[in-house]
Design a protein around this motif. Structure first.
Motif, PDB file in Angstrom:
ATOM      1  N   GLU A  40       0.854  -1.247  -0.075  1.00 25.09           N
ATOM      2  CA  GLU A  40      -0.101  -0.014   0.011  1.00 25.09           C
ATOM      3  C   GLU A  40       1.000   1.177  -0.084  1.00 25.09           C
ATOM      4  O   GLU A  40       1.767   1.435   1.071  1.00 25.09           O
ATOM      5  N   PRO A  41       0.875   1.960  -0.840  1.00 27.09           N
ATOM      6  CA  PRO A  41       1.462   3.269  -0.963  1.00 27.09           C
ATOM      7  C   PRO A  41       1.185   4.146   0.298  1.00 27.09           C
ATOM      8  O   PRO A  41       0.087   4.367   0.605  1.00 27.09           O
ATOM      9  N   ASP A  42       2.183   4.817   0.728  1.00 26.61           N
ATOM     10  CA  ASP A  42       2.121   5.694   1.809  1.00 26.61           C
ATOM     11  C   ASP A  42       1.767   6.883   1.396  1.00 26.61           C
ATOM     12  O   ASP A  42       1.474   7.886   2.347  1.00 26.61           O
ATOM     13  N   PHE A  43       1.807   7.510   0.085  1.00 26.23           N
ATOM     14  CA  PHE A  43       1.405   8.640  -0.266  1.00 26.23           C
ATOM     15  C   PHE A  43      -0.164   8.743  -0.121  1.00 26.23           C
ATOM     16  O   PHE A  43      -1.068   8.110  -0.386  1.00 26.23           O
ATOM     17  N   ASP A  44      -0.689  10.003   0.203  1.00 30.77           N
ATOM     18  CA  ASP A  44      -1.919  10.240   0.276  1.00 30.77           C
ATOM     19  C   ASP A  44      -2.601  10.398  -1.176  1.00 30.77           C
ATOM     20  O   ASP A  44      -2.063  10.834  -2.265  1.00 30.77           O
ATOM     21  N   VAL A 295       6.592   7.980  -8.191  1.00 25.29           N
ATOM     22  CA  VAL A 295       7.756   6.860  -8.687  1.00 25.29           C
ATOM     23  C   VAL A 295       9.209   7.041  -8.641  1.00 25.29           C
ATOM     24  O   VAL A 295       9.952   6.158  -8.187  1.00 25.29           O
ATOM     25  N   ALA A 296       9.652   8.380  -8.624  1.00 20.56           N
ATOM     26  CA  ALA A 296      10.939   8.688  -8.415  1.00 20.56           C
ATOM     27  C   ALA A 296      11.165   8.528  -6.826  1.00 20.56           C
ATOM     28  O   ALA A 296      12.381   7.924  -6.633  1.00 20.56           O
ATOM     29  N   VAL A 297      10.252   8.782  -5.841  1.00 19.45           N
ATOM     30  CA  VAL A 297      10.490   8.601  -4.485  1.00 19.45           C
ATOM     31  C   VAL A 297      10.701   7.058  -4.432  1.00 19.45           C
ATOM     32  O   VAL A 297      11.791   6.360  -3.790  1.00 19.45           O
ATOM     33  N   PHE A 298       9.751   6.179  -4.848  1.00 18.50           N
ATOM     34  CA  PHE A 298      10.065   4.714  -5.019  1.00 18.50           C
ATOM     35  C   PHE A 298      11.362   4.267  -5.557  1.00 18.50           C
ATOM     36  O   PHE A 298      11.706   3.260  -4.781  1.00 18.50           O
ATOM     37  N   TYR A 378       8.732  -1.553  -0.037  1.00 15.69           N
ATOM     38  CA  TYR A 378       9.260  -0.222   0.430  1.00 15.69           C
ATOM     39  C   TYR A 378       8.390   1.123   0.141  1.00 15.69           C
ATOM     40  O   TYR A 378       8.730   2.210  -0.054  1.00 15.69           O
ATOM     41  N   ALA A 379       7.050   0.749   0.192  1.00 15.32           N
ATOM     42  CA  ALA A 379       6.183   1.890   0.230  1.00 15.32           C
ATOM     43  C   ALA A 379       5.843   2.411   1.433  1.00 15.32           C
ATOM     44  O   ALA A 379       4.527   2.253   1.921  1.00 15.32           O
ATOM     45  N   LEU A 380       6.815   2.744   2.266  1.00 17.94           N
ATOM     46  CA  LEU A 380       6.677   3.371   3.473  1.00 17.94           C
ATOM     47  C   LEU A 380       7.748   4.643   3.560  1.00 17.94           C
ATOM     48  O   LEU A 380       8.544   4.787   2.654  1.00 17.94           O
ATOM     49  N   LEU A 385      11.913   2.798   6.237  1.00 18.39           N
ATOM     50  CA  LEU A 385      12.422   1.794   5.699  1.00 18.39           C
ATOM     51  C   LEU A 385      13.920   1.602   5.966  1.00 18.39           C
ATOM     52  O   LEU A 385      14.369   0.406   6.127  1.00 18.39           O
ATOM     53  N   GLN A 386      14.762   2.656   5.884  1.00 20.74           N
ATOM     54  CA  GLN A 386      16.076   2.622   6.305  1.00 20.74           C
ATOM     55  C   GLN A 386      16.392   2.072   7.859  1.00 20.74           C
ATOM     56  O   GLN A 386      17.209   0.922   7.843  1.00 20.74           O
ATOM     57  N   GLU A 387      15.607   2.452   8.754  1.00 26.79           N
ATOM     58  CA  GLU A 387      15.585   1.521  10.023  1.00 26.79           C
ATOM     59  C   GLU A 387      15.268   0.327  10.091  1.00 26.79           C
ATOM     60  O   GLU A 387      15.845  -0.420  10.580  1.00 26.79           O
TER      61      GLU A 387
END
Length: 401
Positions: A40-44, A295-298, A378-380, A385-387
């Protein structure tokens, strides 16, 4: 005596949903769980789409919708398919459903007779085989190779087809692996399909817009127009438009198939939410620039995850060309011991170990039909995600043997 029908013994609950529910339960108990299990994408949802839904409510577009979908939305779907995919469909060749999953379920229920076979490349989305089983069919799972980026080859497809084969389900880009089929890849599969005229193709294009690199997205009916009349093209608004909770998917295909699927829907859920459909008109016809930004963020998150996880002892993964998942090979952890003395015997044990010791929820590869792997989404938020990936790296370093 159990009240459940015997056919319920053939299926299982969706593993990804079960694991996500467990993570939420732990979080409610106060634990710092990072869930990498939900697709689920984290974007609104974009504001213009929200406003279209509000206008629909204010304008009183709140009555039962037609079974097949609001005419204006089906027309918008036809415009989208022609504009973006070069596919021409009339509105009566389109069915709007309560999410993409219902499109697939309706198609299988409407078409499968007992013992009909459905070819499903593995790793697969967890629901495909169980929906086939519920519809009375037989899933024929074909394991793909990581060395081939988890793509089904023409030779594998040809070897899986029998006189009983009714469907091929092809998810492009794929969940959980991000497998990406180029136009040339699809043409190779189409050559096999042409030799088997009894076989239909269900293309799950839900991740169509989440593609990395210069290779353009293609779908089967576009690449092989001669297969148009035995192809069901499925898509929806959940992923690219960040509308998971709006529950809108759609299928486009031959008129007789859509009519049969509509009959199933008429006796189950009836039409999809009218307000969501009017929001869908705006989604498909409105501004699309936010998709590229997302998509660039993903892509940045993908690269971050790949970099950190490939530094973890016993893990390896490659950067997929689509979707927002990493399918991580954890074969190097199998046979090792946990600090508590437990044994990692398979990917399920490894996923359980991550959740219990590092509070990171992932989905084990067995759920997708191919081990030893696990899937992360990695949709968060990037920092979470790094943590999470650092926690996974730490968990791997703690294994011995």
């Amino acid at each position: 005596m159990s009240i459940a029908a015997q056919r319920m013994n053939r299926i299982k609950a969706s593993p990804s949903i079960v694991i996500s529910a467990k993570a939420m339960e732990m979080a409610r108990a106060g634990r710092d769980v990072i869930a990498l299990s939900a697709g689920e994408p984290d974007f609104d949802t974009p504001d213009n789409i929200k406003l279209a839904a509000m206008r629909a409510i204010i304008d009183g577009k709140t009555k039962y919708p037609p079974i097949t979908g609001v005419p204006e939305f089906r027309e918008a779907i036809c415009r989208k398919l022609e504009r973006e995919n070069g596919l021409r469909y009339a509105p009566d060749q389109v069915l709007v459903c309560n999410g993409g999953k219902q499109v697939i379920y309706n198609a299988l229920t409407a078409t499968l007779d007992p013992d009909d076979e459905v070819v499903i490349p593995a790793p697969y989305w967890v629901s495909y085989p169980d929906m086939v089983l519920l519809a009375g069919g037989t899933p024929v799972v074909v394991e793909t190779a990581g060395a081939n980026a988890f793509r089904l080859t023409p030779e594998q497809l040809d070897g899986a087809i029998t006189a009983k084969t009714k469907w091929l389900i092809l998810n492009n880009p794929g969940n959980p692996s991000g497998a990406f089929y180029s136009a040339a890849d699809l043409e190779g599969l189409a050559e096999v399909l042409r030799r088997h005229p009894h076989l239909w193709v269900l293309t799950d294009d839900i991740y169509e817009h989440i593609v990395y690199g210069d290779e353009p997205f293609a779908t089967m009916a576009q690449v092989a127009p001669d297969l148009h009349e035995r192809t069901l093209t499925m898509n929806g608004l959940s992923k690219a438009y960040c509308m998971t909770g709006w529950r809108i998917g759609y299928g486009a295909g031959p008129k007789a198939l859509i009519a049969a699927m509509s009959k199933v829907q008429s006796q189950t859920t009836s039409g999809a939410c009218s307000i969501s459909q009017w929001a869908g008109v705006e989604a498909l016809d409105g501004d699309q620039t936010f998709i590229g930004d997302n998509v660039a963020v993903f892509e940045e998150r993908r690269d971050l995850g790949v970099s950190i996880l490939n530094q973890a002892t016993g893990l390896s993964c490659t950067a997929p060309k689509g979707a927002f998942y990493l399918y991580v090979d954890c074969g190097g952890t199998v046979g090792k011991q946990t600090p508590a003395g437990g044994a990692i015997e398979n990917d399920g044990d490894f996923a359980k170990y991550l959740l219990e010791t590092e509070e990171v929820a992932v989905v084990h590869g067995e759920a997708f039909g191919l081990s030893p792997y696990f899937r992360i989404s990695y949709a968060l938020a990037t920092d979470r995600l790094q943590e999470a990936c650092m926690r996974i790296q730490r968990a791997c370093a703690s294994l011995s043997g």
